[in-house]
Design a protein around this motif. Structure first.
Motif, short mmCIF file in Angstrom:
data_model
loop_
_atom_site.label_atom_id
_atom_site.label_comp_id
_atom_site.label_asym_id
_atom_site.label_seq_id
_atom_site.Cartn_x
_atom_site.Cartn_y
_atom_site.Cartn_z
N THR A 70 0.93 -1.19 -0.02
CA THR A 70 0.12 0.16 -0.07
C THR A 70 0.95 1.20 -0.07
O THR A 70 1.73 1.43 0.82
N LEU A 71 0.61 2.24 -0.89
CA LEU A 71 1.29 3.40 -1.03
C LEU A 71 0.67 4.21 0.27
O LEU A 71 -0.34 4.41 0.27
N VAL A 72 1.68 4.67 1.16
CA VAL A 72 1.49 5.38 2.42
C VAL A 72 1.83 6.89 2.14
O VAL A 72 1.46 7.64 3.06
N GLY A 73 2.42 7.15 1.03
CA GLY A 73 3.18 8.69 0.94
C GLY A 73 4.43 8.61 0.23
O GLY A 73 4.73 7.74 -0.81
N MET A 74 5.21 9.57 0.54
CA MET A 74 6.42 9.79 -0.09
C MET A 74 7.52 10.39 0.76
O MET A 74 7.27 10.85 1.80
N ILE A 75 8.72 9.59 0.66
CA ILE A 75 9.97 9.80 1.71
C ILE A 75 11.11 9.81 0.98
O ILE A 75 11.14 8.78 0.21
N GLY A 76 12.02 10.54 1.41
CA GLY A 76 13.33 10.54 0.54
C GLY A 76 14.15 11.87 0.66
O GLY A 76 14.12 12.67 1.43
N ILE A 77 14.94 12.03 -0.13
CA ILE A 77 16.10 12.94 -0.49
C ILE A 77 15.94 13.78 -1.69
O ILE A 77 15.96 12.91 -2.74
N GLN A 78 15.78 15.06 -1.84
CA GLN A 78 15.99 15.72 -3.06
C GLN A 78 16.75 16.75 -3.06
O GLN A 78 16.90 17.50 -1.81
N PRO A 79 17.26 17.45 -4.15
CA PRO A 79 17.88 18.77 -4.13
C PRO A 79 17.22 19.88 -3.65
O PRO A 79 16.05 19.97 -3.86
N VAL A 80 17.69 20.87 -2.78
CA VAL A 80 16.92 21.96 -2.53
C VAL A 80 16.81 22.70 -3.54
O VAL A 80 17.74 22.87 -4.37
N ARG A 81 15.48 23.14 -3.91
CA ARG A 81 15.16 24.00 -5.28
C ARG A 81 15.15 25.40 -5.21
O ARG A 81 14.78 26.00 -6.54
N PHE A 82 15.54 26.04 -4.20
CA PHE A 82 15.92 27.39 -3.98
C PHE A 82 17.15 27.83 -3.64
O PHE A 82 17.96 26.97 -3.07
N GLU A 83 17.58 28.89 -3.71
CA GLU A 83 18.86 29.37 -3.17
C GLU A 83 18.54 30.14 -1.72
O GLU A 83 17.69 30.79 -1.65
N GLU A 84 19.55 29.51 -0.75
CA GLU A 84 19.20 30.09 0.66
C GLU A 84 20.62 30.04 1.16
O GLU A 84 21.52 29.41 0.63
N ARG A 85 20.92 30.60 2.33
CA ARG A 85 22.38 30.43 2.94
C ARG A 85 22.93 29.12 3.15
O ARG A 85 24.01 29.00 2.94
N PHE A 86 22.06 28.23 3.10
CA PHE A 86 22.51 26.71 3.40
C PHE A 86 22.46 25.83 2.10
O PHE A 86 22.81 24.67 2.19
N THR A 87 22.36 26.38 0.98
CA THR A 87 22.28 25.76 -0.06
C THR A 87 23.63 25.85 -0.90
O THR A 87 24.25 27.03 -0.81
N PRO A 88 23.94 24.91 -1.75
CA PRO A 88 23.37 23.62 -2.32
C PRO A 88 23.34 22.69 -1.17
O PRO A 88 24.21 22.45 -0.35
N ALA A 89 22.34 22.07 -1.33
CA ALA A 89 22.00 21.18 -0.27
C ALA A 89 21.11 20.11 -0.75
O ALA A 89 20.35 20.21 -1.69
N VAL A 90 20.95 18.92 -0.04
CA VAL A 90 19.83 18.00 -0.18
C VAL A 90 19.04 18.06 1.05
O VAL A 90 19.36 18.01 1.89
#
Length: 174
Positions: A70-90
């Motif tokens: 059964t699909l219960v949702g989504m979980i994982g890691i992805q690139p952060v899609r915007f620029e911020e002080r902590f990027t680049p990051a996952v």
């Protein structure tokens, strides 16, 4: 695929759209996401995740129960899609259907995804963030070993300046 005691995190299938669209349409789920997510937006999200998987070897995977699939949702890691002080990051994240929340599945799956990112993919900068008032997600971040970085808290650029969820808390791996 990434497996934990109760979950399998796997690539997306065309047959996952209906179940994820139902999860995204649930008001209890999108209360912390800035508003409802349409079927079309859900389809675009799945396509984006498939692109991340192809380009980076990771994404927010389909989270399914080991017992029954059964699909219960989504979980994982992805690139952060915007620029911020902590990027680049996952970014490590999760979204579960409301009937699956409060059972430890988010923590279990997020821990497996985090371990994969750190130990298999050897990613150097994994973060997580959520609206400051989202205590449930912040608790998951803490349970998987992340710590709040108050100096990294930020206003999410995808939300309007007056949006009540705009301020986000940033967490990092210890």
């Amino acid at each position: 695929m990434i497996e934990s005691a109760r979950l399998i995190l796997r690539p997306w299938l065309d047959s996952d759209l209906d179940a994820l669209a139902a999860i995204n349409a649930d008001p209890a789920v999108h209360q912390w996401l800035g508003g409802p997510i349409s079927r079309e937006m859900t389809q675009a999200s799945i396509e984006r995740q498939c692109g991340y998987q192809e380009a980076h070897g990771h994404c927010f995977w389909a989270a399914t129960l080991r017992d029954g699939g059964t699909l219960v949702g989504m979980i994982g890691i992805q690139p952060v899609r915007f620029e911020e002080r902590f990027t680049p990051a996952v970014d490590i994240g999760w979204r579960l259907g409301s009937e699956w929340q409060g059972r430890g599945l988010a923590s279990e799956g997020a821990k497996a995804a985090l371990d994969h990112g750190l130990n298999v993919l050897r990613l150097p900068n994994i973060v997580s963030f959520t609206a400051v008032g989202n205590r449930a997600s912040r608790a998951v971040m803490e349970r998987i070993g992340m710590v709040h970085d108050p100096d990294g808290d930020f206003d999410h650029p995808a939300l309007a300046a007056d949006h009540p969820l705009r301020r986000h808390a940033l967490y990092r791996v210890k």
